[in-house]
Design a protein around this motif. Structure first.
Motif, PDB file in Angstrom:
ATOM      1  N   HIS A 161     -42.463 -33.006  28.130  1.00  0.00           N
ATOM      2  CA  HIS A 161     -41.352 -33.637  27.436  1.00  0.00           C
ATOM      3  C   HIS A 161     -40.601 -32.584  26.647  1.00  0.00           C
ATOM      4  N   SER A 162     -39.355 -32.877  26.345  1.00  0.00           N
ATOM      5  CA  SER A 162     -38.559 -31.977  25.516  1.00  0.00           C
ATOM      6  C   SER A 162     -39.218 -31.795  24.153  1.00  0.00           C
ATOM      7  N   THR A 163     -39.148 -30.587  23.636  1.00  0.00           N
ATOM      8  CA  THR A 163     -39.684 -30.335  22.292  1.00  0.00           C
ATOM      9  C   THR A 163     -38.869 -31.064  21.221  1.00  0.00           C
ATOM     10  N   ALA A 164     -37.681 -31.553  21.573  1.00  0.00           N
ATOM     11  CA  ALA A 164     -36.854 -32.315  20.633  1.00  0.00           C
ATOM     12  C   ALA A 164     -37.159 -33.807  20.665  1.00  0.00           C
ATOM     13  N   ASN A 165     -38.211 -34.193  21.387  1.00  0.00           N
ATOM     14  CA  ASN A 165     -38.579 -35.605  21.514  1.00  0.00           C
ATOM     15  C   ASN A 165     -39.960 -35.825  20.894  1.00  0.00           C
ATOM     16  N   PRO A 166     -40.050 -35.927  19.558  1.00  0.00           N
ATOM     17  CA  PRO A 166     -41.355 -36.052  18.917  1.00  0.00           C
ATOM     18  C   PRO A 166     -42.068 -37.362  19.255  1.00  0.00           C
ATOM     19  N   ASP A 191     -27.019 -32.085  26.847  1.00  0.00           N
ATOM     20  CA  ASP A 191     -26.623 -31.187  25.760  1.00  0.00           C
ATOM     21  C   ASP A 191     -27.144 -29.766  25.946  1.00  0.00           C
ATOM     22  N   GLY A 192     -27.591 -29.440  27.134  1.00  0.00           N
ATOM     23  CA  GLY A 192     -28.031 -28.073  27.411  1.00  0.00           C
ATOM     24  C   GLY A 192     -29.497 -27.987  27.806  1.00  0.00           C
ATOM     25  N   TRP A 193     -29.979 -26.767  27.921  1.00  0.00           N
ATOM     26  CA  TRP A 193     -31.360 -26.530  28.323  1.00  0.00           C
ATOM     27  C   TRP A 193     -32.319 -26.818  27.170  1.00  0.00           C
TER      28      TRP A 193
END
Length: 205
Positions: A161-166, A191-193
């Motif tokens: 998962h994205s590190t921006a998805n806690p 919004d980018g990589w």
């Protein structure tokens, strides 16, 4: 001065490595259903779940983290039929999270990117707003993880998962999938990589 010894050429093993999960094993299994403590039920997707799939693929949060293309209801029915076919093709296993007393799906848990010969797969999940906040995904993983190891016979299952998805990170860690590391620039979002966390469990854990 003497010449360095030359290593003998490697010879291939005489006996090939057998597949971790034999071909045909998954197709021979019936896709199980499970009642969860939160009041939802894990079950196969049905054609009448199509409106829920249309709504999910239009939901801003689901679209941001999972990047699905919008669907018409007719396309959703076709997608659900394809998911059921993939079970028999042994390429993925897709469950609906739905009210235990009946009704349309409010979420999904899928075991995708299956490599039965190598013994691995990846859990993916999302929830519509109606299914959020009750711990449904973690409860679903609590029953599907033993199924993946004991019934199907996989060796390793991962979650990314994205590190921006806690929220997704919390689901993974509370479901017993420890963080193994970060994959840099691993997935392209609107919004980018994004860097991605890699969580995994082994059958022997």
């Amino acid at each position: 001065m003497t010449d360095s010894p030359i290593a003998p050429p490697l010879t291939p093993p005489t006996t090939p490595i057998p597949p971790v999960v034999p071909s045909g094993r998954m197709a021979a299994l019936a896709q199980p259903s499970y009642d969860l403590p939160c009041g939802l039920r894990l079950r196969p997707w049905e054609p009448y779940d199509a409106p829920a799939l249309v709504a999910a693929y239009a939901d801003p949060d689901i679209r941001h983290w999972n990047r699905p293309d919008p669907l018409t209801e007719e396309q959703a029915v076709t997608r659900i039929a394809r998911w059921r076919e993939r079970w028999h093709a042994e390429s993925s296993a897709v469950w609906a999270l739905a009210p235990a007393d009946g009704g349309c799906a409010v979420g999904v848990i899928a075991l995708a990117d299956l490599d039965l010969r190598g013994g691995s797969g990846e859990f993916m999940y999302w929830l519509l707003p109606a299914g959020r906040g009750a711990g449904a995904t973690a409860q679903g993983l609590a029953v599907l993880t033993p199924w993946a190891f004991e019934d199907l016979g996989l060796h390793r299952v991962r979650i990314t998962h994205s590190t921006a998805n806690p929220a997704s990170c919390h689901v993974a860690t509370t479901s017993g999938y420890p963080l193994e590391g970060t994959m840099r620039g691993a997935l392209l979002h609107a919004d980018g990589w994004h860097d991605e966390h890699l969580h995994a469990r082994l059958r022997t854990d």
